[in-house]
Design a protein around this motif. Structure first.
Motif, mmCIF file in Angstrom:
data_model
loop_
_atom_site.group_PDB
_atom_site.id
_atom_site.type_symbol
_atom_site.label_atom_id
_atom_site.label_comp_id
_atom_site.label_asym_id
_atom_site.label_seq_id
_atom_site.Cartn_x
_atom_site.Cartn_y
_atom_site.Cartn_z
ATOM 1 N N THR A 93 0.840 -1.195 0.000
ATOM 2 C CA THR A 93 0.000 0.000 0.000
ATOM 3 C C THR A 93 0.879 1.250 0.000
ATOM 4 O OG1 THR A 93 -0.096 0.145 2.404
ATOM 5 C CG2 THR A 93 -1.780 -1.212 1.309
ATOM 6 N N VAL A 94 0.232 2.385 -0.177
ATOM 7 C CA VAL A 94 0.952 3.657 -0.115
ATOM 8 C C VAL A 94 1.642 3.793 1.241
ATOM 9 C CG1 VAL A 94 0.620 6.162 0.029
ATOM 10 C CG2 VAL A 94 -0.496 4.852 -1.798
ATOM 11 N N PHE A 95 0.916 3.485 2.306
ATOM 12 C CA PHE A 95 1.494 3.552 3.654
ATOM 13 C C PHE A 95 2.729 2.648 3.758
ATOM 14 C CE2 PHE A 95 2.169 2.224 7.955
ATOM 15 C CZ PHE A 95 1.872 3.326 8.739
ATOM 16 N N GLN A 96 2.604 1.435 3.274
ATOM 17 C CA GLN A 96 3.710 0.478 3.384
ATOM 18 C C GLN A 96 4.907 0.886 2.526
ATOM 19 O OE1 GLN A 96 1.354 -2.905 2.226
ATOM 20 N NE2 GLN A 96 1.136 -3.646 4.336
ATOM 21 N N ASN A 97 4.641 1.468 1.361
ATOM 22 C CA ASN A 97 5.732 1.944 0.514
ATOM 23 C C ASN A 97 6.527 3.042 1.219
ATOM 24 O OD1 ASN A 97 6.229 1.180 -2.532
ATOM 25 N ND2 ASN A 97 4.029 0.855 -2.174
ATOM 26 N N ILE A 98 5.822 3.992 1.809
ATOM 27 C CA ILE A 98 6.497 5.107 2.479
ATOM 28 C C ILE A 98 7.222 4.622 3.729
ATOM 29 C CG2 ILE A 98 6.147 7.330 3.629
ATOM 30 C CD1 ILE A 98 3.736 7.771 1.783
ATOM 31 N N ALA A 99 6.631 3.635 4.406
ATOM 32 C CA ALA A 99 7.192 3.146 5.670
ATOM 33 C C ALA A 99 8.356 2.180 5.469
ATOM 34 C CB ALA A 99 6.096 2.453 6.490
ATOM 35 N N TYR A 100 8.599 1.765 4.227
ATOM 36 C CA TYR A 100 9.558 0.691 3.970
ATOM 37 C C TYR A 100 10.938 0.973 4.565
ATOM 38 C CZ TYR A 100 12.157 -2.856 1.371
ATOM 39 O OH TYR A 100 12.965 -3.915 1.042
ATOM 40 N N GLY A 101 11.486 2.144 4.288
ATOM 41 C CA GLY A 101 12.813 2.471 4.795
ATOM 42 C C GLY A 101 12.851 2.610 6.307
ATOM 43 N N LEU A 102 11.747 3.086 6.879
ATOM 44 C CA LEU A 102 11.680 3.248 8.331
ATOM 45 C C LEU A 102 11.635 1.892 9.035
ATOM 46 C CD1 LEU A 102 9.045 6.134 8.411
ATOM 47 C CD2 LEU A 102 11.538 6.324 8.504
ATOM 48 N N GLU A 103 10.922 0.946 8.432
ATOM 49 C CA GLU A 103 10.850 -0.398 9.012
ATOM 50 C C GLU A 103 12.211 -1.083 8.951
ATOM 51 O OE1 GLU A 103 7.734 -2.089 6.688
ATOM 52 O OE2 GLU A 103 6.123 -1.291 7.977
ATOM 53 N N ASN A 104 12.934 -0.852 7.852
ATOM 54 C CA ASN A 104 14.277 -1.427 7.745
ATOM 55 C C ASN A 104 15.221 -0.875 8.807
ATOM 56 O OD1 ASN A 104 13.613 -3.060 5.624
ATOM 57 N ND2 ASN A 104 14.480 -1.732 4.033
ATOM 58 N N ARG A 105 14.924 0.336 9.285
ATOM 59 C CA ARG A 105 15.739 0.945 10.326
ATOM 60 C C ARG A 105 15.222 0.621 11.735
ATOM 61 N NH1 ARG A 105 18.067 6.730 8.216
ATOM 62 N NH2 ARG A 105 18.777 5.999 6.173
ATOM 63 N N LYS A 106 14.232 -0.265 11.800
ATOM 64 C CA LYS A 106 13.693 -0.747 13.083
ATOM 65 C C LYS A 106 13.088 0.373 13.918
ATOM 66 C CE LYS A 106 15.506 -4.730 11.949
ATOM 67 N NZ LYS A 106 14.643 -5.803 11.365
ATOM 68 N N MET A 107 12.474 1.335 13.268
ATOM 69 C CA MET A 107 11.809 2.407 13.997
ATOM 70 C C MET A 107 10.537 1.862 14.644
ATOM 71 S SD MET A 107 10.385 6.087 12.586
ATOM 72 C CE MET A 107 12.011 6.767 12.271
ATOM 73 N N PRO A 108 10.188 2.282 15.860
ATOM 74 C CA PRO A 108 8.957 1.822 16.514
ATOM 75 C C PRO A 108 7.720 2.100 15.658
ATOM 76 C CG PRO A 108 10.357 2.962 18.078
ATOM 77 C CD PRO A 108 10.983 3.151 16.732
ATOM 78 N N LYS A 109 6.752 1.185 15.723
ATOM 79 C CA LYS A 109 5.574 1.264 14.856
ATOM 80 C C LYS A 109 4.804 2.565 15.020
ATOM 81 C CE LYS A 109 4.774 -3.677 14.132
ATOM 82 N NZ LYS A 109 3.796 -4.788 14.248
ATOM 83 N N GLU A 110 4.672 3.047 16.239
ATOM 84 C CA GLU A 110 3.918 4.279 16.447
ATOM 85 C C GLU A 110 4.629 5.469 15.832
ATOM 86 O OE1 GLU A 110 1.015 6.910 17.375
ATOM 87 O OE2 GLU A 110 0.959 4.714 17.321
ATOM 88 N N GLN A 111 5.949 5.491 15.891
ATOM 89 C CA GLN A 111 6.707 6.563 15.249
ATOM 90 C C GLN A 111 6.576 6.492 13.728
ATOM 91 O OE1 GLN A 111 10.777 7.180 16.495
ATOM 92 N NE2 GLN A 111 10.321 6.658 18.636
ATOM 93 N N ILE A 112 6.576 5.261 13.208
ATOM 94 C CA ILE A 112 6.388 5.082 11.764
ATOM 95 C C ILE A 112 5.031 5.617 11.342
ATOM 96 C CG2 ILE A 112 6.081 3.378 9.929
ATOM 97 C CD1 ILE A 112 8.197 1.667 11.280
ATOM 98 N N ARG A 113 4.009 5.285 12.116
ATOM 99 C CA ARG A 113 2.644 5.720 11.778
ATOM 100 C C ARG A 113 2.570 7.246 11.726
ATOM 101 N NH1 ARG A 113 -1.594 7.838 13.697
ATOM 102 N NH2 ARG A 113 -0.643 8.113 15.746
ATOM 103 N N ARG A 114 3.148 7.902 12.728
ATOM 104 C CA ARG A 114 3.111 9.367 12.772
ATOM 105 C C ARG A 114 3.928 9.972 11.628
ATOM 106 N NH1 ARG A 114 3.891 8.690 18.470
ATOM 107 N NH2 ARG A 114 6.070 9.342 18.227
ATOM 108 N N ARG A 115 5.095 9.373 11.359
ATOM 109 C CA ARG A 115 5.956 9.886 10.301
ATOM 110 C C ARG A 115 5.282 9.773 8.939
ATOM 111 N NH1 ARG A 115 9.438 13.553 8.551
ATOM 112 N NH2 ARG A 115 11.033 12.747 7.131
#
Length: 364
Positions: A93-115
């Motif tokens: 999804t659009v959300f998952q595409n944008i979050a991809y790099g953040l997830e690879n950096r092990k950022m907490p899920k709530e921070q990813i959601r806000r970002r």
């Protein structure tokens, strides 16, 4: 000047026997929006890929904040890249595409959601997070690609012809948005393009490239109004070229056909040398008579008239068979005969003429 954020030093790149870049040097300040502009094959994308770490130069080096990153992997350069093809993951999804790099950096899920939510708002795609790339227009997909590149808070943003696949209206709107975002975020940005209008409207500085070398570096105004070479003059905007011969360099005078043309620019060529005179179509003035004693007036004949809306574009032919283009505002057209085949005198303002040595790369 402050120490440059990015310093490109004497970069040369060869692919087998092909010389893609030759001794390219460029300093980029922090927060600048710099365009690499030039025709296909001029080396601009190769240079961008070297800055990104996707290519290794044959010689030379890249410094980022004084650190040599020439051989550093792309993952360690803190850069964001947006390609012409978007390169979105179609199954995310659009959300998952944008979050991809953040997830690879092990950022907490709530921070990813806000970002991701902040980035969707930034690029004007609130409410699109659950859609897939196939459900978006080309312009929306490019906004997602831009948001994904910005997600990791890069210190350098690289854009490889990101708007070229879009239709004209979407491209015009999106370039305004990209320029606004760049200035809002203050992120150092290098964009590759062959579109001169993009460069002139978006860039802080334009780097015009020709055959693997830098032809000119300057602000959009400098590159447009004071092109350093015939190539730059011909590539950036529309330029008229007229063949002439220097008759009196100390008087700044060049003969075109049977008419002596006076210039304000200093002529650094000896008498008798062939040169090119260059002038923008909007600076060519159609006058009512060639017999009023005014200097720099040439007689031309109208070959074709195009109504563009904001102006008429006149295709004119000189007696020596050379052609040029002049723009005539509609409100002035009633004062002149602009029928095909009619004779039209034109005035070339001395302060708007530039002189170059003869070159085989420009046809007149």
């Amino acid at each position: 000047m402050a120490e440059p954020y990015l310093r490109i030093e004497s970069i040369t790149k060869k692919f087998d026997r092909t010389l893609a870049l030759e001794d390219v040097s460029l300093d980029i300040q922090e927060g600048e929006f710099v365009f690499l502009l030039g025709p296909s094959g001029c080396g601009k994308t190769t240079l961008l890929r070297i800055v990104a770490g996707l290519e290794v130069p044959t010689s030379g080096r890249i410094l980022q904040k004084g650190q040599d990153i020439t051989y550093l992997s792309p993952a360690r350069r803190n850069i964001g890249i947006v390609f012409q093809s978007y390169a979105l993951f179609p199954n995310l999804t659009v959300f998952q595409n944008i979050a991809y790099g953040l997830e690879n950096r092990k950022m907490p899920k709530e921070q990813i959601r806000r970002r991701v939510a902040d980035l969707l708002q930034l690029v004007g795609l609130e409410g699109y997070g659950e859609r897939y790339p196939a459900q978006l227009s080309g312009g929306q997909q490019q906004r997602v690609a831009l948001a994904r590149a910005l997600a990791i808070s890069p210190s350098l943003l690289l854009l490889d012809e990101p708007l070229s696949a879009l239709d004209a209206r979407v491209r015009a709107n999106l370039r305004i948005e990209v320029a606004r975002l760049q200035r809002q975020l203050g992120i150092t940005t290098i964009m590759v393009s062959h579109d001169q209008e993009e460069a002139l409207t978006m860039a802080d500085r334009v780097v015009v490239m020709d055959q693997g070398r830098i032809a000119q570096i300057g602000t959009p105004e400098e590159v447009y109004h004071s092109p350093a070479t015939p190539f730059v003059a011909d590539f950036v905007g529309l330029m008229n070229f007229l063949s002439g011969v220097v008759v009196a360099p100390e008087l700044r005078r060049v003969r075109v056909g049977e008419v002596d043309i006076n210039l304000h620019q200093e002529i650094r060529h000896p008498a008798g040398q062939g040169v090119l005179l260059a002038i923008r179509p909007e600076k060519v003035q159609v006058v009512e008579s060639s017999g009023d004693g005014r200097e720099n007036v040439l007689r031309t004949r109208v070959r074709e008239v195009e109504f563009i809306g904001a102006f008429y574009r006149l295709h004119l032919q000189l007696a020596q068979a050379e052609r040029l283009i002049a723009y005539l505002p509609p409100q002035r057209s009633s004062s002149y005969s602009i029928q095909e085949g009619e004779e039209v005198p034109i005035y070339l303002p001395p302060d708007q003429l530039r002189v170059y040595p003869k070159t085989n790369s420009i046809s007149v």
